[in-house]
Motif scaffolding. Structure first.
Motif, PDB file in Angstrom:
ATOM      1  N   ALA A 132       0.833  -1.211   0.000  1.00  0.00           N
ATOM      2  CA  ALA A 132       0.000   0.000   0.000  1.00  0.00           C
ATOM      3  C   ALA A 132       0.866   1.260   0.000  1.00  0.00           C
ATOM      4  CB  ALA A 132      -0.943  -0.008   1.198  1.00  0.00           C
ATOM      5  N   ALA A 133       1.912   1.270   0.819  1.00  0.00           N
ATOM      6  CA  ALA A 133       2.788   2.440   0.927  1.00  0.00           C
ATOM      7  C   ALA A 133       3.586   2.666  -0.353  1.00  0.00           C
ATOM      8  CB  ALA A 133       3.737   2.273   2.117  1.00  0.00           C
ATOM      9  N   ARG A 134       4.171   1.599  -0.866  1.00  0.00           N
ATOM     10  CA  ARG A 134       4.980   1.693  -2.087  1.00  0.00           C
ATOM     11  C   ARG A 134       4.121   2.186  -3.265  1.00  0.00           C
ATOM     12  NH1 ARG A 134       7.235  -3.031  -1.702  1.00  0.00           N
ATOM     13  NH2 ARG A 134       5.523  -4.076  -2.745  1.00  0.00           N
ATOM     14  N   GLY A 135       2.925   1.630  -3.387  1.00  0.00           N
ATOM     15  CA  GLY A 135       2.036   2.031  -4.467  1.00  0.00           C
ATOM     16  C   GLY A 135       1.651   3.498  -4.379  1.00  0.00           C
ATOM     17  N   HIS A 136       1.424   3.985  -3.157  1.00  0.00           N
ATOM     18  CA  HIS A 136       1.033   5.387  -3.007  1.00  0.00           C
ATOM     19  C   HIS A 136       2.188   6.323  -3.328  1.00  0.00           C
ATOM     20  CE1 HIS A 136      -1.502   8.663  -1.968  1.00  0.00           C
ATOM     21  NE2 HIS A 136      -0.741   9.043  -0.954  1.00  0.00           N
ATOM     22  N   SER A 137       3.390   5.983  -2.863  1.00  0.00           N
ATOM     23  CA  SER A 137       4.549   6.833  -3.183  1.00  0.00           C
ATOM     24  C   SER A 137       4.766   6.905  -4.689  1.00  0.00           C
ATOM     25  CB  SER A 137       5.818   6.292  -2.506  1.00  0.00           C
ATOM     26  OG  SER A 137       5.774   6.508  -1.125  1.00  0.00           O
ATOM     27  N   ARG A 138       4.713   5.760  -5.341  1.00  0.00           N
ATOM     28  CA  ARG A 138       4.891   5.735  -6.800  1.00  0.00           C
ATOM     29  C   ARG A 138       3.791   6.511  -7.509  1.00  0.00           C
ATOM     30  NH1 ARG A 138       6.484  -0.681  -7.435  1.00  0.00           N
ATOM     31  NH2 ARG A 138       8.626  -0.458  -6.706  1.00  0.00           N
ATOM     32  N   ASP A 139       2.557   6.375  -7.039  1.00  0.00           N
ATOM     33  CA  ASP A 139       1.436   7.078  -7.655  1.00  0.00           C
ATOM     34  C   ASP A 139       1.573   8.593  -7.504  1.00  0.00           C
ATOM     35  OD1 ASP A 139      -1.182   6.845  -9.032  1.00  0.00           O
ATOM     36  OD2 ASP A 139      -1.969   7.734  -7.177  1.00  0.00           O
ATOM     37  N   MET A 140       1.996   9.054  -6.319  1.00  0.00           N
ATOM     38  CA  MET A 140       2.168  10.500  -6.120  1.00  0.00           C
ATOM     39  C   MET A 140       3.213  11.064  -7.075  1.00  0.00           C
ATOM     40  SD  MET A 140       1.769  11.367  -2.051  1.00  0.00           S
ATOM     41  CE  MET A 140       2.947  10.156  -1.435  1.00  0.00           C
ATOM     42  N   VAL A 141       4.294  10.324  -7.297  1.00  0.00           N
ATOM     43  CA  VAL A 141       5.339  10.794  -8.216  1.00  0.00           C
ATOM     44  C   VAL A 141       4.809  10.768  -9.654  1.00  0.00           C
ATOM     45  CG1 VAL A 141       7.622  10.284  -9.179  1.00  0.00           C
ATOM     46  CG2 VAL A 141       7.252  10.166  -6.706  1.00  0.00           C
ATOM     47  N   ALA A 142       4.204   9.665 -10.045  1.00  0.00           N
ATOM     48  CA  ALA A 142       3.735   9.513 -11.435  1.00  0.00           C
ATOM     49  C   ALA A 142       2.617  10.491 -11.787  1.00  0.00           C
ATOM     50  CB  ALA A 142       3.254   8.078 -11.667  1.00  0.00           C
ATOM     51  N   GLN A 143       1.707  10.718 -10.836  1.00  0.00           N
ATOM     52  CA  GLN A 143       0.548  11.579 -11.098  1.00  0.00           C
ATOM     53  C   GLN A 143       0.759  13.029 -10.635  1.00  0.00           C
ATOM     54  OE1 GLN A 143      -2.231  10.485 -12.743  1.00  0.00           O
ATOM     55  NE2 GLN A 143      -1.114   8.570 -13.029  1.00  0.00           N
ATOM     56  N   ARG A 144       1.912  13.294 -10.051  1.00  0.00           N
ATOM     57  CA  ARG A 144       2.295  14.640  -9.603  1.00  0.00           C
ATOM     58  C   ARG A 144       1.278  15.291  -8.658  1.00  0.00           C
ATOM     59  NH1 ARG A 144       5.887  17.681 -14.081  1.00  0.00           N
ATOM     60  NH2 ARG A 144       7.344  15.962 -14.364  1.00  0.00           N
ATOM     61  N   TYR A 145       1.106  14.660  -7.518  1.00  0.00           N
ATOM     62  CA  TYR A 145       0.299  15.241  -6.439  1.00  0.00           C
ATOM     63  C   TYR A 145       0.925  14.826  -5.112  1.00  0.00           C
ATOM     64  CZ  TYR A 145      -1.723  10.617  -5.553  1.00  0.00           C
ATOM     65  OH  TYR A 145      -1.892   9.297  -5.252  1.00  0.00           O
ATOM     66  N   PHE A 146       0.531  15.507  -4.052  1.00  0.00           N
ATOM     67  CA  PHE A 146       1.041  15.192  -2.725  1.00  0.00           C
ATOM     68  C   PHE A 146      -0.120  15.270  -1.747  1.00  0.00           C
ATOM     69  CE2 PHE A 146       3.280  16.412   1.263  1.00  0.00           C
ATOM     70  CZ  PHE A 146       4.060  15.281   1.386  1.00  0.00           C
ATOM     71  N   ALA A 147      -0.702  14.129  -1.441  1.00  0.00           N
ATOM     72  CA  ALA A 147      -1.877  14.095  -0.566  1.00  0.00           C
ATOM     73  C   ALA A 147      -2.096  12.683  -0.059  1.00  0.00           C
ATOM     74  CB  ALA A 147      -3.114  14.563  -1.326  1.00  0.00           C
ATOM     75  N   HIS A 148      -2.858  12.580   1.018  1.00  0.00           N
ATOM     76  CA  HIS A 148      -3.227  11.267   1.537  1.00  0.00           C
ATOM     77  C   HIS A 148      -4.301  10.623   0.666  1.00  0.00           C
ATOM     78  CE1 HIS A 148      -0.856  11.497   5.190  1.00  0.00           C
ATOM     79  NE2 HIS A 148      -1.218  12.762   5.280  1.00  0.00           N
ATOM     80  N   GLU A 149      -5.046  11.427  -0.030  1.00  0.00           N
ATOM     81  CA  GLU A 149      -6.070  10.910  -0.933  1.00  0.00           C
ATOM     82  C   GLU A 149      -5.511  10.843  -2.348  1.00  0.00           C
ATOM     83  OE1 GLU A 149     -10.084  12.849  -2.286  1.00  0.00           O
ATOM     84  OE2 GLU A 149     -10.381  11.851  -0.354  1.00  0.00           O
ATOM     85  N   SER A 150      -5.659   9.691  -2.987  1.00  0.00           N
ATOM     86  CA  SER A 150      -5.177   9.500  -4.361  1.00  0.00           C
ATOM     87  C   SER A 150      -6.003  10.328  -5.334  1.00  0.00           C
ATOM     88  CB  SER A 150      -5.275   8.024  -4.752  1.00  0.00           C
ATOM     89  OG  SER A 150      -4.499   7.238  -3.906  1.00  0.00           O
ATOM     90  N   ARG A 151      -5.502  10.506  -6.531  1.00  0.00           N
ATOM     91  CA  ARG A 151      -6.235  11.235  -7.568  1.00  0.00           C
ATOM     92  C   ARG A 151      -7.597  10.598  -7.852  1.00  0.00           C
ATOM     93  NH1 ARG A 151      -4.099  16.185  -8.679  1.00  0.00           N
ATOM     94  NH2 ARG A 151      -1.943  16.080  -9.375  1.00  0.00           N
ATOM     95  N   ASN A 152      -7.700   9.271  -7.666  1.00  0.00           N
ATOM     96  CA  ASN A 152      -8.968   8.591  -7.920  1.00  0.00           C
ATOM     97  C   ASN A 152      -9.916   8.660  -6.727  1.00  0.00           C
ATOM     98  OD1 ASN A 152      -8.014   6.732  -6.072  1.00  0.00           O
ATOM     99  ND2 ASN A 152      -7.779   5.068  -7.544  1.00  0.00           N
ATOM    100  N   GLY A 153      -9.519   9.371  -5.676  1.00  0.00           N
ATOM    101  CA  GLY A 153     -10.375   9.558  -4.509  1.00  0.00           C
ATOM    102  C   GLY A 153     -10.160   8.551  -3.396  1.00  0.00           C
ATOM    103  N   ALA A 154      -9.290   7.570  -3.590  1.00  0.00           N
ATOM    104  CA  ALA A 154      -9.054   6.558  -2.560  1.00  0.00           C
ATOM    105  C   ALA A 154      -8.223   7.129  -1.418  1.00  0.00           C
ATOM    106  CB  ALA A 154      -8.335   5.346  -3.162  1.00  0.00           C
ATOM    107  N   GLY A 155      -8.670   6.887  -0.211  1.00  0.00           N
ATOM    108  CA  GLY A 155      -7.922   7.275   0.974  1.00  0.00           C
ATOM    109  C   GLY A 155      -6.956   6.183   1.367  1.00  0.00           C
ATOM    110  N   PHE A 156      -6.108   6.460   2.343  1.00  0.00           N
ATOM    111  CA  PHE A 156      -5.132   5.462   2.751  1.00  0.00           C
ATOM    112  C   PHE A 156      -5.819   4.207   3.276  1.00  0.00           C
ATOM    113  CE2 PHE A 156      -5.808   7.583   6.769  1.00  0.00           C
ATOM    114  CZ  PHE A 156      -5.714   6.569   7.713  1.00  0.00           C
ATOM    115  N   ASP A 157      -6.968   4.372   3.919  1.00  0.00           N
ATOM    116  CA  ASP A 157      -7.677   3.205   4.424  1.00  0.00           C
ATOM    117  C   ASP A 157      -8.160   2.314   3.281  1.00  0.00           C
ATOM    118  OD1 ASP A 157      -9.380   5.435   3.848  1.00  0.00           O
ATOM    119  OD2 ASP A 157     -11.010   4.487   4.944  1.00  0.00           O
ATOM    120  N   ASP A 158      -8.577   2.929   2.176  1.00  0.00           N
ATOM    121  CA  ASP A 158      -8.982   2.146   0.998  1.00  0.00           C
ATOM    122  C   ASP A 158      -7.796   1.376   0.428  1.00  0.00           C
ATOM    123  OD1 ASP A 158     -11.670   3.156   0.955  1.00  0.00           O
ATOM    124  OD2 ASP A 158     -10.895   5.007   0.058  1.00  0.00           O
TER     125      ASP A 158
END
Length: 174
Positions: A70-96
């Motif tokens: 979960a952590a690795r995927g989020h770090s990679r996603d933030m870099v690839a999608q250029r955002y910095f937040a606990h919520e992903s661009r698709n609206g998923a929170g860390f709990d999701d």
């Protein structure tokens, strides 16, 4: 029925220079703590976080494969999608993200949390990232939470703003 308590830090940390040294005296012995290479960063980050927990009289965190994913995927996603937040661009929170790994399936109750950070140059090292979290009340609370026993650590090359650096995510579970 499962009990769920979210521990979320409302303001994420972008790393800037801090003069304070880590509280834990044995943190200097963490191999790779001053490296900007992502491969040794996971172990060094775990070592530094556990040094802080030991200094506070707490049990060490144990790496968990599902939380790591979960952590690795989020770090990679933030870099690839250029955002910095606990919520992903698709609206998923860390709990999701954690639930999607199956981490919660066999647990009757659980507690989850997340810290994120990024830095460039010498501020992209595990030591700088952990130091910045320990200088932030919300991030420090996650690191020193007695309920947390497990951790996932994801480090991705690059900054969420584009360019060089490293982006960190820690997912906590208890």
């Amino acid at each position: 029925m499962r009990r769920f308590r979210q521990v979320v830090v409302s303001s994420a940390v972008a790393v800037f220079a801090f003069a304070a040294a880590p509280a834990a005296s044995n943190a200097a012995t963490c191999s790779g703590a001053d490296s900007t290479a992502t491969k040794p960063a996971v172990r060094a980050t775990l070592c530094l976080l556990n040094a802080e927990r030991r200094a506070a009289g707490l049990r060490p965190l144990r790496l968990d494969g599902k939380l790591n994913r979960a952590a690795r995927g989020h770090s990679r996603d933030m870099v690839a999608q250029r955002y910095f937040a606990h919520e992903s661009r698709n609206g998923a929170g860390f709990d999701d993200r954690i639930k999607r790994t199956g981490w919660t399936k066999s647990r009757r109750s659980y507690t989850m949390g997340e810290n994120i950070a990024w830095g460039g140059g010498h501020l992209a090292t595990p030591r700088s990232i952990v130091r910045s979290w320990m200088n932030s009340a919300g991030h420090k609370a996650n690191i020193l939470a007695r309920d947390f026993r497990f951790i996932g650590i994801g480090v991705a090359n690059g900054a969420p703003t584009g360019g060089s650096g490293a982006t960190y995510t820690t997912t906590f579970g208890g």
